[in-house]
Design an enzyme around this catalytic site. Sequence first.
Site, PDB file in Angstrom:
ATOM      1  CB  ILE A  47      -0.968  -0.020   1.210  1.00 16.88           C
ATOM      2  CG1 ILE A  47      -1.961  -1.174   1.040  1.00 16.88           C
ATOM      3  CG2 ILE A  47      -1.705   1.319   1.346  1.00 16.88           C
ATOM      4  CD1 ILE A  47      -2.861  -1.434   2.231  1.00 16.88           C
TER       5      ILE A  47
ATOM      6  CG  ASP B 218       9.407  -0.584   5.214  1.00 16.87           C
ATOM      7  OD1 ASP B 218       8.285  -0.636   4.681  1.00 16.87           O
ATOM      8  OD2 ASP B 218       9.905  -1.549   5.846  1.00 16.87           O
TER       9      ASP B 218
ATOM     10  CG  ASP C 197     -10.676   2.575   6.998  1.00 13.26           C
ATOM     11  OD1 ASP C 197     -11.908   2.815   6.991  1.00 13.26           O
ATOM     12  OD2 ASP C 197     -10.179   1.592   6.418  1.00 13.26           O
TER      13      ASP C 197
ATOM     14  CD  GLU D 264     -11.774  -2.014  13.161  1.00 10.07           C
ATOM     15  OE1 GLU D 264     -12.252  -2.924  12.475  1.00 10.07           O
ATOM     16  OE2 GLU D 264     -10.780  -1.342  12.818  1.00 10.07           O
TER      17      GLU D 264
ATOM     18  CG  HIS E 161     -11.346  -2.078   8.968  1.00  3.87           C
ATOM     19  ND1 HIS E 161     -10.771  -2.735  10.018  1.00  3.87           N
ATOM     20  CD2 HIS E 161     -10.525  -2.289   7.901  1.00  3.87           C
ATOM     21  CE1 HIS E 161      -9.666  -3.345   9.614  1.00  3.87           C
ATOM     22  NE2 HIS E 161      -9.492  -3.078   8.327  1.00  3.87           N
TER      23      HIS E 161
ATOM     24  N   GLY F 277     -10.350  -1.157   2.154  1.00  5.40           N
ATOM     25  CA  GLY F 277     -10.259  -2.137   1.070  1.00  5.40           C
ATOM     26  C   GLY F 277     -11.618  -2.570   0.559  1.00  5.40           C
TER      27      GLY F 277
HETATM   28  P1  NAI Z   1       2.819  -4.915   3.586  1.00  2.00           P
HETATM   29  O1  NAI Z   1       3.172  -6.057   4.461  1.00  2.00           O
HETATM   30  O2  NAI Z   1       2.969  -5.037   2.128  1.00  2.00           O
HETATM   31  O3  NAI Z   1       3.633  -3.608   4.049  1.00  2.00           O
HETATM   32  C1  NAI Z   1       3.868  -3.257   5.365  1.00  2.00           C
HETATM   33  C2  NAI Z   1       5.199  -2.547   5.404  1.00  2.00           C
HETATM   34  O4  NAI Z   1       5.356  -1.952   6.693  1.00  2.00           O
HETATM   35  C3  NAI Z   1       6.384  -3.457   5.197  1.00  2.00           C
HETATM   36  O5  NAI Z   1       7.224  -2.938   4.195  1.00  2.00           O
HETATM   37  C4  NAI Z   1       7.080  -3.469   6.558  1.00  2.00           C
HETATM   38  O6  NAI Z   1       8.474  -3.651   6.464  1.00  2.00           O
HETATM   39  C5  NAI Z   1       6.710  -2.110   7.085  1.00  2.00           C
HETATM   40  N1  NAI Z   1       6.749  -1.985   8.547  1.00  2.00           N
HETATM   41  C6  NAI Z   1       6.227  -2.805   9.452  1.00  2.00           C
HETATM   42  N2  NAI Z   1       6.424  -2.327  10.689  1.00  2.00           N
HETATM   43  C7  NAI Z   1       7.074  -1.163  10.543  1.00  2.00           C
HETATM   44  C8  NAI Z   1       7.558  -0.193  11.452  1.00  2.00           C
HETATM   45  N3  NAI Z   1       7.374  -0.334  12.754  1.00  2.00           N
HETATM   46  N4  NAI Z   1       8.202   0.877  10.965  1.00  2.00           N
HETATM   47  C9  NAI Z   1       8.396   1.019   9.615  1.00  2.00           C
HETATM   48  N5  NAI Z   1       7.973   0.133   8.713  1.00  2.00           N
HETATM   49  C10 NAI Z   1       7.311  -0.933   9.162  1.00  2.00           C
HETATM   50  O7  NAI Z   1       1.312  -4.567   3.965  1.00  2.00           O
HETATM   51  P2  NAI Z   1       0.248  -3.791   3.083  1.00  2.00           P
HETATM   52  O8  NAI Z   1      -0.471  -4.741   2.219  1.00  2.00           O
HETATM   53  O9  NAI Z   1       0.887  -2.611   2.485  1.00  2.00           O
HETATM   54  O10 NAI Z   1      -0.782  -3.336   4.235  1.00  2.00           O
HETATM   55  C11 NAI Z   1      -0.411  -2.337   5.166  1.00  2.00           C
HETATM   56  C12 NAI Z   1      -1.426  -2.272   6.284  1.00  2.00           C
HETATM   57  O11 NAI Z   1      -2.719  -1.940   5.763  1.00  2.00           O
HETATM   58  C13 NAI Z   1      -1.615  -3.584   7.038  1.00  2.00           C
HETATM   59  O12 NAI Z   1      -1.639  -3.321   8.413  1.00  2.00           O
HETATM   60  C14 NAI Z   1      -2.980  -4.080   6.588  1.00  2.00           C
HETATM   61  O13 NAI Z   1      -3.617  -4.847   7.575  1.00  2.00           O
HETATM   62  C15 NAI Z   1      -3.703  -2.766   6.372  1.00  2.00           C
HETATM   63  N6  NAI Z   1      -4.853  -2.861   5.471  1.00  2.00           N
HETATM   64  C16 NAI Z   1      -5.963  -2.122   5.788  1.00  2.00           C
HETATM   65  C17 NAI Z   1      -7.092  -2.167   4.995  1.00  2.00           C
HETATM   66  C18 NAI Z   1      -8.276  -1.350   5.339  1.00  2.00           C
HETATM   67  O14 NAI Z   1      -9.388  -1.731   4.973  1.00  2.00           O
HETATM   68  N7  NAI Z   1      -8.111  -0.233   6.013  1.00  2.00           N
HETATM   69  C19 NAI Z   1      -7.153  -3.042   3.813  1.00  2.00           C
HETATM   70  C20 NAI Z   1      -5.894  -3.688   3.504  1.00  2.00           C
HETATM   71  C21 NAI Z   1      -4.797  -3.606   4.331  1.00  2.00           C
END
Ligand code: NAI
Length: 413
Positions: free
Chosen positions: A151, A170, A253, A258, A281, A284
């Site tokens: 994302i 990151d 969000d 929740e 929420h 997505g």
């Molecule tokens: P991803 O796993 O592809 O990316 C997460 C990134 O965060 C990784 O690059 C990781 O190294 C980095 N990271 C983790 N902890 C960190 C920290 N403390 N400091 C710096 N970097 C850190 O995940 P994706 O697919 O990008 O999703 C991101 C978030 O969005 C997840 O928590 C997911 O659950 C949430 N999400 C929310 C949705 C919604 O409806 N609001 C829908 C889809 C995802």
Amino acid sequence: MKALLLENPHTDVDPYLVSAGLSVTRYPGALQGEDLIEALQGVTVLGVRSKTQVSADVIRRCPDLRCIGAFCIGTNQIDLAAASNRGIAVFNAPFSNTRSVVELAIAEIIALLRRLSERNRAMHAGRWEKTASGSHEVRGRTLGIVGYGNIGSQLSVLAEALGMHVVFYDKVEKLALGNARRAKSLDELLAVSDIVTLHVDGVSSNRSLFGAEEFAKMKPGAIFLNLSRGFVVDPTALRENIVEGRIAGAGVDVFPNEPNTNDEEFISELRGLPNVILTPHIGGSTVEAQHSIGQFVGTKIARYIMDGTTDLSVNLPRLILEPSQDTRYRLTYVHRNTPGVLALLNQALAEHGVNICGQILGTVAEIGYVITDIASEIPESVIEGITQLPDCIRLRIIDRQGITLDARAGRAF
Ligand code: NAI
């Protein structure tokens, strides 16, 4: 072979499963415990979303289950270790709704910088508040992205297209897309960003990642967004910063608590704050994302059933092997990851004159997975021998038509 789809995944899924020889039954809600176990007898593929709990007990008592599709992002509802130990492949859709989240983030950044929620509320109350005060363009603003994964990195691309400067932080090394700049630390990002947006994953170490200390390090008047996980942010600290006017607005969000259903009240100290956009929420939640999730997971299940491919499986080693012209049968073998398993398998085949024309092995933690293509007939005794090997979890034999014969450890067909 039967597939049971619970919790209404998109109807696009069905043709994929039918093409893999599965007959599809749907049940609109989630099923739990004994009801789930009863419904799963004789079922090869289970499809769920986030509510159905697929526990170790369910997995143990449903011996026909071979594959679970999670038509969502998370897989916390499935006991992955239990699935692996039974040779059951689990698939999810890790990035099918990425774009939807990114678009909501962009929408909120513009809406917050233009104070749209306040203007809108005033208009509906009959007040004409025409003013440029506190409203800004996004062009030229610095967007700080915390978590540059699926994302975060997509957002980076779209934000630059709008003329924003992107800085990201990151915890692991990431390729900076376009003109985005990597910050060496979270503090460095907070010091320069006009908008801070969180896109970190849900590992437990991210609990309370963002609290009073981090808000204090943000630029006065900056905007804050959290569309990742509720437990990552301290809502009390966010409230205080909004009330004191240090943070000019926020888009949230996801929340630590929740409601489980649309009938429950949403309780949060963030309610009623000015220039704060609260959404249930839905980052997505778009028709396009549902469609894309159905397509993604449906394809993964169909491939696994037809030829044992485990590309992007959540729990099994990820293997893809294109069959050769000589392939008559494909043997897929899930086993405990101990040294020498491949040698024993190949020895059993060689002793019976069975010719291998392609093979690939992968291991993840305690689980190993081998795909072996065979150019000759396979005598019954070989199959029995392989399933009797001490580390066998599950053997499948697939013929050229994609018809599967199934066997588990210690039990031939
Ligand atoms: P991803 O796993 O592809 O990316 C997460 C990134 O965060 C990784 O690059 C990781 O190294 C980095 N990271 C983790 N902890 C960190 C920290 N403390 N400091 C710096 N970097 C850190 O995940 P994706 O697919 O990008 O999703 C991101 C978030 O969005 C997840 O928590 C997911 O659950 C949430 N999400 C929310 C949705 C919604 O409806 N609001 C829908 C889809 C995802």
